[in-house]
Design a protein around this motif. Structure first.
Motif, PDB file in Angstrom:
ATOM      1  N   CYS A  13       5.332   8.826 -13.882  1.00  0.00           N
ATOM      2  CA  CYS A  13       4.322   8.185 -13.109  1.00  0.00           C
ATOM      3  C   CYS A  13       4.543   7.127 -12.211  1.00  0.00           C
ATOM      4  CB  CYS A  13       3.373   7.715 -14.568  1.00  0.00           C
ATOM      5  SG  CYS A  13       1.687   7.077 -13.752  1.00  0.00           S
ATOM      6  N   GLY A  14       4.679   7.375 -10.916  1.00  0.00           N
ATOM      7  CA  GLY A  14       5.298   6.466  -9.837  1.00  0.00           C
ATOM      8  C   GLY A  14       4.403   5.253  -9.793  1.00  0.00           C
ATOM      9  N   ILE A  15       5.038   4.016  -9.529  1.00  0.00           N
ATOM     10  CA  ILE A  15       4.289   2.920  -9.268  1.00  0.00           C
ATOM     11  C   ILE A  15       5.003   2.029  -8.160  1.00  0.00           C
ATOM     12  CG2 ILE A  15       3.781   0.822 -10.572  1.00  0.00           C
ATOM     13  CD1 ILE A  15       2.594   2.526 -12.384  1.00  0.00           C
ATOM     14  N   GLY A  16       4.069   1.799  -7.407  1.00  0.00           N
ATOM     15  CA  GLY A  16       4.567   0.958  -6.124  1.00  0.00           C
ATOM     16  C   GLY A  16       3.682  -0.324  -5.865  1.00  0.00           C
ATOM     17  N   ILE A  17       4.269  -1.237  -5.258  1.00  0.00           N
ATOM     18  CA  ILE A  17       3.409  -2.533  -5.239  1.00  0.00           C
ATOM     19  C   ILE A  17       3.658  -2.987  -3.769  1.00  0.00           C
ATOM     20  CG2 ILE A  17       2.579  -4.635  -6.111  1.00  0.00           C
ATOM     21  CD1 ILE A  17       3.458  -3.895  -8.956  1.00  0.00           C
ATOM     22  N   VAL A  18       2.733  -3.350  -3.085  1.00  0.00           N
ATOM     23  CA  VAL A  18       3.007  -4.019  -1.724  1.00  0.00           C
ATOM     24  C   VAL A  18       2.126  -5.204  -1.565  1.00  0.00           C
ATOM     25  CG1 VAL A  18       4.059  -1.963  -0.595  1.00  0.00           C
ATOM     26  CG2 VAL A  18       1.520  -2.350  -0.371  1.00  0.00           C
ATOM     27  N   ASP A  19       2.305  -6.136  -1.011  1.00  0.00           N
ATOM     28  CA  ASP A  19       1.773  -7.449  -0.518  1.00  0.00           C
ATOM     29  C   ASP A  19       1.579  -7.215   1.100  1.00  0.00           C
ATOM     30  OD1 ASP A  19       1.309  -8.812  -2.727  1.00  0.00           O
ATOM     31  OD2 ASP A  19       3.025 -10.141  -2.335  1.00  0.00           O
ATOM     32  N   GLY A  20       0.385  -7.589   1.458  1.00  0.00           N
ATOM     33  CA  GLY A  20       0.310  -7.922   2.955  1.00  0.00           C
ATOM     34  C   GLY A  20      -1.188  -7.437   3.466  1.00  0.00           C
ATOM     35  N   VAL A  21      -1.401  -7.744   4.678  1.00  0.00           N
ATOM     36  CA  VAL A  21      -2.568  -7.715   5.595  1.00  0.00           C
ATOM     37  C   VAL A  21      -2.104  -6.646   6.682  1.00  0.00           C
ATOM     38  CG1 VAL A  21      -3.760  -9.562   4.498  1.00  0.00           C
ATOM     39  CG2 VAL A  21      -2.352  -9.435   6.575  1.00  0.00           C
ATOM     40  N   PRO A  22      -3.189  -5.968   7.144  1.00  0.00           N
ATOM     41  CA  PRO A  22      -3.027  -5.073   8.335  1.00  0.00           C
ATOM     42  C   PRO A  22      -2.624  -5.837   9.391  1.00  0.00           C
ATOM     43  CG  PRO A  22      -5.168  -4.447   7.391  1.00  0.00           C
ATOM     44  CD  PRO A  22      -4.512  -5.687   6.685  1.00  0.00           C
ATOM     45  N   GLY A  23      -1.605  -5.397  10.399  1.00  0.00           N
ATOM     46  CA  GLY A  23      -1.167  -5.855  11.500  1.00  0.00           C
ATOM     47  C   GLY A  23      -0.085  -6.828  11.176  1.00  0.00           C
ATOM     48  N   ARG A  24       0.435  -7.011   9.890  1.00  0.00           N
ATOM     49  CA  ARG A  24       1.448  -7.935   9.691  1.00  0.00           C
ATOM     50  C   ARG A  24       2.506  -7.115   8.935  1.00  0.00           C
ATOM     51  NH1 ARG A  24      -0.906 -13.340   8.208  1.00  0.00           N
ATOM     52  NH2 ARG A  24      -2.154 -13.775  10.144  1.00  0.00           N
ATOM     53  N   GLN A  25       3.794  -7.512   8.921  1.00  0.00           N
ATOM     54  CA  GLN A  25       4.728  -6.946   8.162  1.00  0.00           C
ATOM     55  C   GLN A  25       4.193  -6.997   6.633  1.00  0.00           C
ATOM     56  OE1 GLN A  25       7.509  -5.587   8.845  1.00  0.00           O
ATOM     57  NE2 GLN A  25       7.845  -5.183   6.606  1.00  0.00           N
ATOM     58  N   LEU A  26       4.419  -5.717   6.090  1.00  0.00           N
ATOM     59  CA  LEU A  26       4.315  -5.707   4.532  1.00  0.00           C
ATOM     60  C   LEU A  26       5.305  -5.977   3.762  1.00  0.00           C
ATOM     61  CD1 LEU A  26       1.815  -2.448   4.565  1.00  0.00           C
ATOM     62  CD2 LEU A  26       1.074  -4.592   4.588  1.00  0.00           C
ATOM     63  N   ASP A  27       5.222  -6.345   2.426  1.00  0.00           N
ATOM     64  CA  ASP A  27       6.353  -6.523   1.768  1.00  0.00           C
ATOM     65  C   ASP A  27       6.205  -5.845   0.392  1.00  0.00           C
ATOM     66  OD1 ASP A  27       7.546  -8.835   3.033  1.00  0.00           O
ATOM     67  OD2 ASP A  27       5.829 -10.104   2.603  1.00  0.00           O
ATOM     68  N   LEU A  28       7.432  -5.164  -0.046  1.00  0.00           N
ATOM     69  CA  LEU A  28       7.631  -4.358  -1.241  1.00  0.00           C
ATOM     70  C   LEU A  28       7.643  -5.335  -2.276  1.00  0.00           C
ATOM     71  CD1 LEU A  28       7.707  -1.420  -2.764  1.00  0.00           C
ATOM     72  CD2 LEU A  28      10.179  -1.834  -2.146  1.00  0.00           C
ATOM     73  N   VAL A  29       6.974  -5.241  -3.268  1.00  0.00           N
ATOM     74  CA  VAL A  29       6.954  -6.326  -4.427  1.00  0.00           C
ATOM     75  C   VAL A  29       7.647  -5.517  -5.393  1.00  0.00           C
ATOM     76  CG1 VAL A  29       5.469  -7.469  -5.941  1.00  0.00           C
ATOM     77  CG2 VAL A  29       4.898  -7.429  -3.669  1.00  0.00           C
ATOM     78  N   GLY A  30       7.237  -4.362  -5.804  1.00  0.00           N
ATOM     79  CA  GLY A  30       8.028  -3.776  -7.055  1.00  0.00           C
ATOM     80  C   GLY A  30       7.595  -2.059  -6.732  1.00  0.00           C
ATOM     81  N   VAL A  31       8.638  -1.521  -7.524  1.00  0.00           N
ATOM     82  CA  VAL A  31       8.530  -0.241  -7.510  1.00  0.00           C
ATOM     83  C   VAL A  31       9.255   0.446  -8.797  1.00  0.00           C
ATOM     84  CG1 VAL A  31      10.724   0.136  -6.068  1.00  0.00           C
ATOM     85  CG2 VAL A  31       9.065   2.081  -6.075  1.00  0.00           C
ATOM     86  N   GLY A  32       8.810   1.514  -9.188  1.00  0.00           N
ATOM     87  CA  GLY A  32       9.049   2.144 -10.665  1.00  0.00           C
ATOM     88  C   GLY A  32       8.615   3.283 -10.907  1.00  0.00           C
ATOM     89  N   VAL A  33       9.183   3.793 -12.240  1.00  0.00           N
ATOM     90  CA  VAL A  33       8.460   5.200 -12.588  1.00  0.00           C
ATOM     91  C   VAL A  33       8.194   4.854 -14.198  1.00  0.00           C
ATOM     92  CG1 VAL A  33       8.651   7.356 -13.003  1.00  0.00           C
ATOM     93  CG2 VAL A  33       9.561   6.588 -10.986  1.00  0.00           C
ATOM     94  N   VAL A  34       7.153   5.164 -14.461  1.00  0.00           N
ATOM     95  CA  VAL A  34       6.942   5.236 -15.915  1.00  0.00           C
ATOM     96  C   VAL A  34       7.237   6.744 -16.491  1.00  0.00           C
ATOM     97  CG1 VAL A  34       5.202   4.976 -17.937  1.00  0.00           C
ATOM     98  CG2 VAL A  34       4.998   3.437 -15.815  1.00  0.00           C
ATOM     99  N   ARG A  35       8.153   6.912 -17.533  1.00  0.00           N
ATOM    100  CA  ARG A  35       8.813   8.341 -17.670  1.00  0.00           C
ATOM    101  C   ARG A  35       8.322   8.708 -19.171  1.00  0.00           C
ATOM    102  NH1 ARG A  35      12.698  10.245 -14.152  1.00  0.00           N
ATOM    103  NH2 ARG A  35      13.401   8.267 -13.045  1.00  0.00           N
ATOM    104  N   THR A  36       7.829   9.908 -19.630  1.00  0.00           N
ATOM    105  CA  THR A  36       7.631  10.006 -20.821  1.00  0.00           C
ATOM    106  C   THR A  36       8.539  11.343 -21.115  1.00  0.00           C
ATOM    107  OG1 THR A  36       5.675  11.752 -20.777  1.00  0.00           O
ATOM    108  CG2 THR A  36       5.214   9.068 -20.787  1.00  0.00           C
TER     109      THR A  36
END
Lengths: 181, 181
Positions: A13-36
């Motif tokens: 189960c892929g997880i990705g988190i970004v911060d930002g607003v349209p028209g500005r640079q977006l930031d990657l906050v976190g990324v990971g995978v929940v595996r079973t």
């Protein structure tokens, strides 16, 4: 605006988190995978998916959760696990009063690459470019989840701008248009 | 043995609880339906299903949970909600360390009525007869959930007897059979 994207799956189960607003640079906050693991009992796998997503939500407090919309696949067994994982992600969002949106894979591809038919490599490369990363997030499920989060920031904002325009139009006295209702 | 049966669904999730062992009179402990309104947000509906099933599990402490196995239907939207509700029931069982079993509708029908093709009315009538009720539990989703629970007491016991027999056979020195492996 912080968006948590979920690419649902029972095995990964892929997880990705970004911060930002349209028209500005977006930031990657976190990324990971929940595996079973495959050999774990189905109910236990669902519980691990639940606990894994819950942990990401609690530790990153997103403003919105974007989940990939699940479609019928050839393998019914696999679509069942995928839609159950998606359902659990949605339920967690509801429990935390976080708004949820579903985006189809082609909506995400179109938002990120300009083409709804882009392949995984193209999406990964564009995600890296948008977030100014040296390389695409790995594995692919994680990159897809990040793509979903980006797509939601951009599409959500468009939807919000439309809603705001409607709101403004309602608040302003009409001049050139008169209703005959 | 107390079994909680779940007939999963997004609009109506049937719950039925029975106490007993095979060969003795079974008792109906509880029956009900967790309902969610059509116009509620999908994520909120899943949360209500979760909270409703959780309440039944916590207040009745079943030894096992039996969930109807979901199959492909004509309506993909409906099978998604149904399999998500089933997944949530399984996840709750795992969280409480309660064993889960899935039974197909025809397994339940066959166990209760003797025929895998029995209709809802026949299942309801036999459930009432087995539990010595004046009439079938209502609505039909609740009767189906009670049927699942009965089926699980009976089938579970058969599975246990088989497992015990295998266990005994392993423990006993073999006489009439010799392996040539």
């Amino acid at each position: 605006m912080r968006v948590l994207g979920v690419d649902p799956g029972l095995t990964r189960c892929g997880i990705g988190i970004v911060d930002g607003v349209p028209g500005r640079q977006l930031d990657l906050v976190g990324v990971g995978v929940v595996r079973t693991p495959h050999d774990l009992d189905h109910a236990q796998r669902l519980l691990r998916i639940h606990d894994g997503i819950e942990e990401w939500v609690v530790s990153h407090r997103p403003d919105a959760i974007a989940v990939e919309r699940v479609f019928a696949q050839h393998n019914l067994q696999s679509v069942t696990g995928t839609s159950q994982a998606a359902g659990i992600a949605m339920m967690i969002a509801a429990r935390h009063s976080i708004p949820v949106a579903l985006h189809t894979p082609s909506e995400v591809k179109a938002a990120i690459t300009g083409s709804g038919r882009a392949d995984k490599a193209q999406v990964g490369a564009m995600v890296a470019r948008i977030l100014k990363l040296a390389e695409p997030p790995k594995p692919a499920d994680a990159a897809d989840a990040v793509g979903l989060a980006i797509c939601h920031v951009w599409r959500g904002a468009a939807t919000n701008r439309y809603a705001e325009a409607v709101e403004r139009a309602r608040a302003t006295p009409r001049r050139s248009y008169r209703s005959h209702a």
